[in-house]
Structure formats: C-alpha cells, structure tokens
Design an enzyme around this catalytic site. Sequence first.
Site, PDB file in Angstrom:
ATOM      1  CG  PHE A   1      -0.421   0.655   2.395  1.00  0.00           C
ATOM      2  CD1 PHE A   1       0.594  -0.164   3.528  1.00  0.00           C
ATOM      3  CD2 PHE A   1      -0.705   1.881   2.897  1.00  0.00           C
ATOM      4  CE1 PHE A   1       0.777   0.289   4.210  1.00  0.00           C
ATOM      5  CE2 PHE A   1      -0.268   2.346   4.003  1.00  0.00           C
ATOM      6  CZ  PHE A   1       0.615   1.720   4.852  1.00  0.00           C
ATOM      7  CE  LYS A   2       4.929   1.365   4.760  1.00  0.00           C
ATOM      8  NZ  LYS A   2       4.347   0.079   5.083  1.00  0.00           N
ATOM      9  CG  ASP A   3       3.598   0.710  -4.613  1.00  0.00           C
ATOM     10  OD1 ASP A   3       4.855   1.140  -4.580  1.00  0.00           O
ATOM     11  OD2 ASP A   3       3.366  -0.225  -4.829  1.00  0.00           O
TER      12      ASP A   3
END
Length: 459
Positions: A95-97
């Site tokens: 999810f850090k993208d």
Amino acid sequence: MSFEEAAWTGLARDGGLMVPEAIPDVQGDLEEWRTLPYRSLAVEIFRRFVDMDSSTLAATVERSYRAFRHPEVTPIVPVGGLHIVELFHGPTLAFKDIALQWLAQIFETVLARRGGELNLLAATSGDTGSAAIAAVRGLQRVRIFVLYPLGRISSLQERQMTTVLADNVFCIAVQGTFDDGQAIVKSLFRDLAFRDRLALGAVNSVNWARLLPQMVYYFYAAFRVMERTGAPRVQICVPTGNFGNFFAGWLATQMGLPVERLILATNANDILERFFRTGLYERGPVHATLSPSMDIQVASNFERYLYYHVGRDPDQVRDRMATFETSGRLLLPTGSDGRIDDRIVSGRADDDETLATIRDFYARHRYLLDPHSAVAVHVARRHADPQLPTLCLATAHPAKFPDAILRATGADVAYHPLLDDLEDRPTRRTVLPASVDAVRRFIETAVTSATVPLSPPVS
Ligand SMILES: *Cc1c(COP(=O)(O)O)cnc(C)c1O
C-alpha cells in the site's frame, strides 16, 4: 508553513511532527464526493490541504496512479462477510505505493520549478523502502538512501530494493532493528547543519505529505461499501505499525467521513494495541513476526494523535514525548471503560493466529491474505460490531510473503509476475553498523564524491 515547505521539511526542525493548521470539515461535500472516481476524489481531498492549482494537482495524481494495475486503484472485494480493500495494486505490491508515488511526483514538480536537488533518507521495515525506490528511481535531481534492518525483512522485500541498480538509489542494510534505523534517520534529521548542507528530505510517514494520499482510499472505500450495503456508517480495520495509515483514517473521520469505529490491529508488537486498551504507551522489545512491516514498537505517528488527544497543546506533547524518550513509558487518562478513545477499538494477532486466518480464508473463500492483512482480518472478526459493514485494509499482495503463505496453506500458491524474475537479477547494497556516524559518513561520501564507492554485489 505552506504545504510545499512541509513536504520538503519532512520532520519539523525541532524534531516534532507536522499537522495541518486546521482539519477541514467536508461533511457538506460528501454527497458530491460519493460518486467521484478515485483520481478525482484524490484531487478534491488534496485541494483542502495543498496550495497548488487543481490542474497541477490533477497532473500529479494522474502520473502517480498510472503504474497501478487496477482501474479503481484500490478495488474493494467482498469476501467472507468482510469488505477487503485491496491497497496493493501499485508497482511494489504494497500500500505504500499509493502515497510514495504521489510524494515523488510532488518532489519532481517542485524541483522542476525551483531547481536544486534532494537527498531522500528513509528507514524501512520493508515496504516503504521498495515503494520509495520505485517512485524515485531514475529521477534526475533526487537521490534516495534507504536503511533497512539486516536479516529482518523478507528476502523478496530486500530484493525488491537491492535489484534496483539506478545511480540515484542506495540501499543500506543496518546491523540492528527497524527502530535502530529509524533512530539513526531521526538523529540525522536533527543534525540541522548536515540536513541543510545535503538537502535531506523525508519519505517516511513522518512526512505530512505521505498521509494525504492515504486518506483518499478511506473515503473511496467507505463510499463504495455504503453504496453496496445501504448502511449509513461503516467500521474499518487497519493493520498497524508506524500508525501512519491508521492516523490518515482517523483524520478522515475527523473531516466527517461517517466511520463508526476504527479498529486498530497489531501483531505481537502490540504497544499501540495496549495503549488504546489501557492508556499506557510503553515500549517493549521488538519481536520478529510473519508481518515484518508491523514489527515496530515506537510508532512514529503516535505523536500526531497525542497532539489532538491532549487538546492541541504543543507544550504538553513536547513534555510527554520527552518523558517517553527517557522512561520508555507514558500514561494517559482513560474513560471509565479503561479505553483512550471510544471510537477506537484495538486487538492483536500473534503468528499462529495470523497463519490460521490465512489458512481459513483460503480454505473457505479461496482468497489469499498476506500476513499483514491477515492480522487485520483476525482482529476484525473478534472486535467488529456485527451490526455494521466491516472494511479490512489489505496492505500487501500475498506473493510478497511466500514463506508465510506456504506455512499457512501447505501450498506454494502465492505468486505474482512482477516478483517472479527478481531471483536472478544482480543486487547492490551496503552493510553498515547501527551507528549514526557510519551512516552520516556514507551519505556524505555518496553525495560529495563524483564516483560513489559501492559495495560489491551480494551473491
Ligand atoms: C507499512 C505497512 C504496514 C503498517 O503501516 P503503518 O502506516 O506503518 O502503520 C502494514 N502492512 C504493510 C504491508 C506495510 O507495508
């Protein structure tokens, strides 16, 4: 401070974290926002916090989500009575993208106008590093230095970083824990002379700009589930480490998103779980678990929540954080039920519970959860209010954690084409002791010398 300055500064110059001057009330906008596609919704939310014109913002959003493999960016999948919010369709499958792609676009947009260069510095427990590297690789004016704990992230996570051989990317394996790496990064940011001379920037969730894109999917997913179920309110369960993701959700609720409760899920590193249950924030030893991106004891975003909790009083925050730094504990008054916040429920899952959840979800629904998402599902099943629809944030693709999947299901069923060929590629990293000076010297040399001394490829 302008948004641009805040994004640039990352960690405030006194070592504190930045928060918005005011939290906008968007209740009057919700009706209109409900039907917006993901990207348009992002622009609307960003406009409330960012002093850039809408067309520039729209361009940054467009470029950020181009590399996502799902048209909805974060699709919401109904499975086993829950609504799984898949946050892992970006280039590194975590999810850090979602936040880092946008942060890199902001840096690039501002540098293109201002000139100059930027040296990003980050400590990672796995996913931040690869997502940040994927977002800035090949940029002209940005270098990135990523510290990760040697031997404490999955080998796939490590290869997602070390196989990027771009000249502007430096992977540093620190002989210590994630908290050691984070302490080194914080300490280098506190060295103001060094920080200014090298134009250091932050991509960790201490950077306010990281949190903005993370608010978008709370709105988007809640709208989808309310539409699907007809319910006026929802609850959302968040697998939590540094508290950035959770805090973004909390901010969304403060803006007026109708979330009845937020459910905080931790693995065995349960400092936050205990805090929300008892009011005691007390550091413990770091345990290595199957969900390494949550193997964190000192949650860097906690301070932001504390600020609001003590009535927006910076002096109290400073005192309490100083107490925590010296004594390793902090006790806050609670309500009569012992809890800190009646809209926040917390729970934890140990490794056995995580494996059992992966196994059960796969056996019953043929849906593979990665270990972080499984922590959330386990906790949601225990602590969710059965009257309300439950959203669970799924923060990584299961293929990032094949060993856990194999242990849980007995089968080698987790794969993704993006990860398949990492095995054979050359890698580059530098191993350093967990020492501020060693890391400072390394960065200094890399930035100031024309030819950068690089360690030999790791076999
Ligand atoms: C970073 C990460 C988390 C924890 O998020 P925080 O914002 O640090 O609380 C959870 N799951 C995965 C897969 C992550 O990469």
